[in-house]
Design an enzyme around this catalytic site. Structure first.
Site, PDB file in Angstrom:
ATOM      1  N   HIS A 197       9.028 -40.727 -61.157  1.00 39.43           N
ATOM      2  CA  HIS A 197       9.783 -41.245 -59.845  1.00 39.43           C
ATOM      3  C   HIS A 197      10.241 -40.240 -58.878  1.00 39.43           C
ATOM      4  CE1 HIS A 197       9.860 -44.885 -62.558  1.00 39.43           C
ATOM      5  NE2 HIS A 197      10.164 -44.200 -63.396  1.00 39.43           N
TER       6      HIS A 197
ATOM      7  N   GLU B  95      -1.342 -30.600 -44.329  1.00 41.11           N
ATOM      8  CA  GLU B  95      -1.115 -31.785 -43.508  1.00 41.11           C
ATOM      9  C   GLU B  95      -2.579 -32.272 -42.844  1.00 41.11           C
ATOM     10  OE1 GLU B  95       3.138 -31.561 -41.227  1.00 41.11           O
ATOM     11  OE2 GLU B  95       1.903 -29.712 -41.260  1.00 41.11           O
TER      12      GLU B  95
ATOM     13  N   LYS C  74       9.882 -21.418 -37.658  1.00 43.40           N
ATOM     14  CA  LYS C  74       9.160 -22.446 -38.503  1.00 43.40           C
ATOM     15  C   LYS C  74       7.814 -21.771 -38.905  1.00 43.40           C
ATOM     16  CE  LYS C  74       9.048 -26.507 -38.697  1.00 43.40           C
ATOM     17  NZ  LYS C  74       9.039 -27.610 -37.796  1.00 43.40           N
TER      18      LYS C  74
ATOM     19  N   SER D 194       5.796 -22.705 -34.836  1.00 47.09           N
ATOM     20  CA  SER D 194       5.992 -23.904 -33.848  1.00 47.09           C
ATOM     21  C   SER D 194       6.087 -23.083 -32.287  1.00 47.09           C
ATOM     22  CB  SER D 194       7.242 -24.671 -34.124  1.00 47.09           C
ATOM     23  OG  SER D 194       7.902 -24.996 -33.114  1.00 47.09           O
TER      24      SER D 194
END
Ligand code: ARG
Length: 467
Positions: free
Chosen positions: A156, A290, A283, A277
């Site tokens: 979970h 992704e 970043k 970024s």
């Protein structure tokens, strides 16, 4: 010359003519078309339709087409070619003259495309198996390198029990081993040769189907020409395996993204596979992960597209089947391209074992071990669970771990909690009690690692045996 214009009085509408062509995408089948055509040519000679000179002209011509296509990328820019079959016929006639037109004797494009696609899928499976072996090996060598390092395992997405990092790595290895088995299974079923099936009812010439199958390394000829010319199960089955593989890859990618967040901090994103970024200078983004997660949607889309195209098609060949090619190619190329990248990522990523270890020691993950301690002293499991639950409650109130509670406090909760308990609650002890096949104890994980390493060797061996 067109392959079929004799009975037509009117030319095709030019827009329709362009629109129905498949050469822009079925050109990837050229090597298989040439290989299958050579097998057919040999069968024609054997059947007395081609003389031995004609056969050698055709074989030479087919070879030249292959060489030209490799050497000159413009060679395939033929605006008139309807499909890869038409292209080969046209080029053959350019190279060897009218004998080229004899190649099509006794065959149909329906059996050709069925054969080319089987060869394409078979070759893709073999290439994928080798890439999968590297990918699975990346998990195995990580598992080996991580030694006794521990981390939390989640259920979970809540901390559940501590496990060896190696155990976690090998969980992925198992998923991908199943994918490899599924590919091998798909390969077995597809490895039958449609040549000699004709358009639908079987060849009209006495072609030696066994010889054609053997030349193309198929196990046997297909059994039914009506089925063989219209069957694309193998393409769907293959893309379904890829869908499952993509699903596994997306689960992996998602977990890596999560573990690379500052909140988890279990791993450092490898710079070679990340980007920054344009706006936020601090970043580092997990782009590879992704994209892998995203591309898996495309593969599942290809599967869906194949199902929709094939659903409800009457026997036998229908032109709809041409629509099965692009999703098939796209799914195969997507996975072929991303496997080496994820392997590179996995080999480059740095895992933060310190941080994983401290996470593995916090959050009361030794509670089940404490309950087991009581069970081993004869306390019924449900009562043991309750007693440990109370101890957990107390530790939460105190803001400490179970092992930090005092002996007297514990005994007050249950008299069977004695001084030995402390030994059972250490990280090492908690991991070692899971000493069953498939469990997280050191010995079990070592066995599991060996099994994975042997499986990787077997996959490679199988591909080499096919080559
Ligand atoms: N380009 C066609 C396909 O991919 C080849 C088979 C054409 N057969 C036919 N009867 N028109 O399906």
């Amino acid at each position: 010359m067109k392959m079929w214009s004799g009975r037509f009085r009117e030319p095709l509408d030019p827009a329709f003519e362009r629109w129905q062509r498949s050469f822009s995408f079925d050109r990837v089948l050229l090597p298989f078309e040439l290989e299958a055509s050579r097998a057919h040519a040999r069968a024609l000679e054997h059947a007395g339709v081609l003389s031995s000179e004609e056969l050698s002209d055709i074989v030479r011509g087919l070879e030249q087409i292959g060489v030209k296509a490799q050497q000159d990328s413009n060679y395939l820019d033929d605006p008139e070619a309807e499909d890869v079959h038409h292209f080969v016929e046209k080029q053959l006639v350019v190279l060897i003259g009218e004998t080229g037109y004899k190649l099509h004797s006794g065959r149909s494009r329906n059996e050709q495309i069925a054969t080319d696609l089987r060869l394409y899928v078979r070759e893709s499976i073999d290439a994928l198996q080798l890439l999968l072996a590297d990918w699975i090996e990346a998990f195995a060598s990580r598992a080996k390198k991580s030694g006794d390092a521990a981390m939390p395992a989640y259920t979970h997405l809540q901390r559940a029990e501590p496990v060896l990092v190696a155990h976690w790595m090998l969980a992925y290895a198992e998923m991908f081993l199943r994918d490899s088995e599924r590919l091998a299974d798909c390969r077995k079923r597809l490895n039958l040769c449609p040549l000699g099936s004709g358009a639908v009812a079987g060849a009209t010439l006495a072609l030696d189907r066994d010889a054609m199958a053997a030349e193309l390394d198929f196990d046997a000829p297909t059994a039914n020409s009506i089925d063989a010319t219209s069957d694309r199960d193998f393409a769907l089955e293959f893309v379904q395996v890829l869908t499952l593989m993509g699903l596994h890859l997306s689960r992996w990618a998602e977990e890596m993204i999560l573990f690379a967040t500052q909140e988890f901090g279990f791993l450092d994103l490898p710079e070679a596979y990340s980007t920054g970024s344009s706006a936020m200078p601090q970043k580092r983004n997990p782009d590879l992960l992704e994209l892998v997660r995203g591309k898996c949607g495309r593969i599942a889309g290809a599967q869906q597209s194949l199902i929709m195209t094939l659903k409800g098609l009457p026997l036998a060949y229908n032109k709809d089947l041409q629509e099965t090619q692009e999703p098939l190619f796209e799914a195969a190329q997507t996975v072929l391209a991303l496997l080496p990248l994820v392997t590179g990522w996995m080999n480059a990523a740095e895992f933060n074992y310190e941080r994983m270890k401290s996470a593995a020691q916090a959050g009361g993950m030794n509670a089940w071990a404490a309950a087991t301690f009581l069970v081993e002293r004869g306390v019924p499991s449900r009562l043991a669970h309750q007693a440990v639950g109370k101890a957990v409650r107390l530790s939460l109130d105190r803001g400490c771990e179970l092992q930090d509670l005092g002996a007297a406090e514990l005994r007050a909760i249950h008299p069977a909690f004695d001084v030995e308990l402390a030994h059972s609650l250490t990280l090492d002890a908690v991991i070692s009690i899971h000493d069953v096949t498939g469990g997280t104890a050191k010995g079990s994980v070592k066995q599991a690692l060996q099994h994975v390493q042997e499986s990787v060797a077997r996959i490679r061996g199988q591909v080499h045996a096919h080559a």
